[in-house]
Design a protein around this motif. Structure first.
Motif, short mmCIF file in Angstrom:
data_model
loop_
_atom_site.label_atom_id
_atom_site.label_comp_id
_atom_site.label_asym_id
_atom_site.label_seq_id
_atom_site.Cartn_x
_atom_site.Cartn_y
_atom_site.Cartn_z
N GLU A 1 -20.41 30.51 -75.91
CA GLU A 1 -20.96 29.45 -75.06
C GLU A 1 -22.30 28.97 -75.59
O GLU A 1 -23.05 29.72 -76.22
N TYR A 2 -22.59 27.69 -75.32
CA TYR A 2 -23.87 27.10 -75.69
C TYR A 2 -24.41 26.38 -74.47
O TYR A 2 -23.69 25.62 -73.81
N ASN A 3 -25.69 26.60 -74.16
CA ASN A 3 -26.28 26.08 -72.94
C ASN A 3 -27.58 25.33 -73.23
O ASN A 3 -28.35 25.72 -74.10
N ILE A 4 -27.78 24.28 -72.47
CA ILE A 4 -28.99 23.45 -72.60
C ILE A 4 -29.58 23.22 -71.20
O ILE A 4 -28.84 22.90 -70.26
N MET A 5 -30.88 23.40 -71.07
CA MET A 5 -31.57 23.06 -69.82
C MET A 5 -32.78 22.20 -70.16
O MET A 5 -33.69 22.63 -70.87
N ARG A 6 -32.78 20.98 -69.63
CA ARG A 6 -33.90 20.05 -69.85
C ARG A 6 -34.83 20.07 -68.65
O ARG A 6 -34.40 20.13 -67.51
N ASN A 7 -36.13 19.99 -68.95
CA ASN A 7 -37.17 19.94 -67.92
C ASN A 7 -37.20 21.22 -67.08
O ASN A 7 -37.20 21.19 -65.84
N ASN A 8 -37.24 22.35 -67.76
CA ASN A 8 -37.35 23.62 -67.08
C ASN A 8 -38.56 23.63 -66.15
O ASN A 8 -39.64 23.16 -66.51
N ARG A 9 -38.38 24.19 -64.94
CA ARG A 9 -39.43 24.21 -63.91
C ARG A 9 -39.93 22.81 -63.58
O ARG A 9 -41.07 22.64 -63.16
N ARG A 10 -39.09 21.82 -63.85
CA ARG A 10 -39.35 20.41 -63.54
C ARG A 10 -40.53 19.82 -64.33
O ARG A 10 -41.18 18.87 -63.88
N VAL A 11 -40.78 20.39 -65.49
CA VAL A 11 -41.83 19.88 -66.38
C VAL A 11 -41.16 19.12 -67.52
O VAL A 11 -40.33 19.68 -68.24
N GLU A 12 -41.52 17.88 -67.71
CA GLU A 12 -40.89 17.05 -68.74
C GLU A 12 -41.12 17.63 -70.13
O GLU A 12 -42.23 18.01 -70.50
N GLY A 13 -40.06 17.72 -70.91
CA GLY A 13 -40.15 18.21 -72.27
C GLY A 13 -40.04 19.71 -72.42
O GLY A 13 -39.92 20.21 -73.55
N GLN A 14 -40.07 20.46 -71.32
CA GLN A 14 -39.89 21.90 -71.41
C GLN A 14 -38.39 22.19 -71.42
O GLN A 14 -37.77 22.50 -70.39
N ASN A 15 -37.80 22.11 -72.61
CA ASN A 15 -36.36 22.27 -72.76
C ASN A 15 -36.02 23.64 -73.32
O ASN A 15 -36.75 24.18 -74.17
N LEU A 16 -34.93 24.21 -72.85
CA LEU A 16 -34.44 25.50 -73.34
C LEU A 16 -33.03 25.35 -73.88
O LEU A 16 -32.24 24.56 -73.36
N TYR A 17 -32.73 26.11 -74.93
CA TYR A 17 -31.41 26.11 -75.53
C TYR A 17 -30.99 27.56 -75.75
O TYR A 17 -31.82 28.44 -75.92
#
Length: 324
Positions: free
Chosen positions: A228-244
């Motif tokens: 599996e591959y997962n992407i989360m954009r705007n972690n903690r609702r902060v713009e640009g804080q992306n996790l992969y």
């Protein structure tokens, strides 16, 4: 919250019929009792981190009525970062009504979310190690809301979900909703593919959280493999804080009481904003099935942090699952 209270009351009333079901050859109700515990020990710099631990306990009841209607309630008793490590906090994990008719399934209440449930079932060793998305906070395993799934053919199914978006430990009702849609495809025997996307609304200037999850797996009678591959954009609702991140796992059945399994996860962040938590982790072990209700799984774990100022960690675990 009123929906939870209503469902819980129905659940308690359904318990009146338990004794009657004991004399029925086809009982419709069943208890849910699961206990996850372990003994672990660190090595090297983590040598002082050792002991017995009670990870989690699930206590509940499920009752099936006629015409596809089911109610279910489950308490989750586990650890919380908000209190002393020796204390336990009890939450309502599930309190729901489910209805199945032909190819349609509807769920309402405090329900299991669809972001990682398919991957969790495929992995099959939650009591040993939770899913990637659960461990790294990509989403909650349960939330308050509605979901629907429809099987169009024997090889394709679609699902939608609308929930609060805060998980089952924080049942807010005023801060936007989470909308998710997924599809599961089984083009060949043993082969499964899943795609999922969700939007968790932000309010008062906070950014929306966007999640994507992709999965491919193959299951045989004697072995399985999943990626599996997962992407989360705007972690903690902060713009640009992306996790992969990715999670790759495999298991094999040697005989009716012995399995082997292995898994590796990798967490990455855009522009290394989360470098202190980014890592590669590896897990491998065996599982002994002692009867129908007892599982014991010795396993070894290694974590390789990305940050230069952090050392690798090594642990040995004996994970146990009791219950049904």
């Amino acid at each position: 919250m009123r929906l939870i209270y209503t469902i819980t009351a129905m659940l308690l009333l359904s318990g009146i019929d338990i004794n009657a079901q004991e004399n029925n050859k086809n009982p419709k109700g069943k208890a849910i009792v699961q206990i996850f515990t372990n003994f672990h020990s660190g090595f090297g710099a983590r040598n002082d981190d050792r002991g017995f631990d009670l990870d989690r306990s699930y206590l509940g009841y499920e009752y099936s009525f006629n015409k596809g209607l089911t109610i279910k309630g489950v308490m989750d008793i586990g650890q919380s970062s908000d209190v002393n490590d020796y204390q336990r906090i009890a939450y309502i994990k599930n309190a729901l009504i489910s209805w199945e008719h032909n190819r349609l399934t509807l769920n309402a209440g405090l329900i299991a979310t669809t972001q990682a449930s398919y991957q969790e079932n495929f992995w099959g060793y939650r009591y040993i190690y939770r899913t990637f998305q659960d461990i790294y906070g990509f989403g909650s395993s349960a939330d308050l809301g509605l979901s629907a799934a429809y099987r169009f053919t024997d090889w394709i199914e679609a699902d939608v979900i609308i929930v609060n978006g805060e998980g089952y430990k924080q049942l807010q009702v005023n801060d936007g909703l989470l909308y998710g849609i997924g599809t599961t495809i089984t083009p060949l025997k043993g082969v499964s593919l899943r795609l999922y996307a969700s939007l968790n609304e932000g309010t008062e200037g906070a950014k929306d959280i966007i999640n994507y999850a992709m999965f491919a797996g193959y299951r045989h009678k004697y072995f399985s493999f999943g990626l599996e591959y997962n992407i989360m954009r705007n972690n903690r609702r902060v713009e640009g804080q992306n996790l992969y991140g990715f999670s790759m796992y495999a298991s094999g059945t040697l005989n009716r009481w012995l399995d082997v399994y292995a898994r590796t996860d990798g967490l990455m962040s855009s522009d290394d904003w989360n470098e202190q938590n980014d890592e590669i982790s590896v897990l491998a072990g065996v599982q002994f099935k002692l009867g129908k209700y007892i599982k014991i799984a010795p396993n070894f774990r290694m974590s390789i942090p990305k940050a230069d100022n952090l050392e690798n960690s090594y642990y040995g675990y004996i994970s146990c699952s009791f219950g049904m």
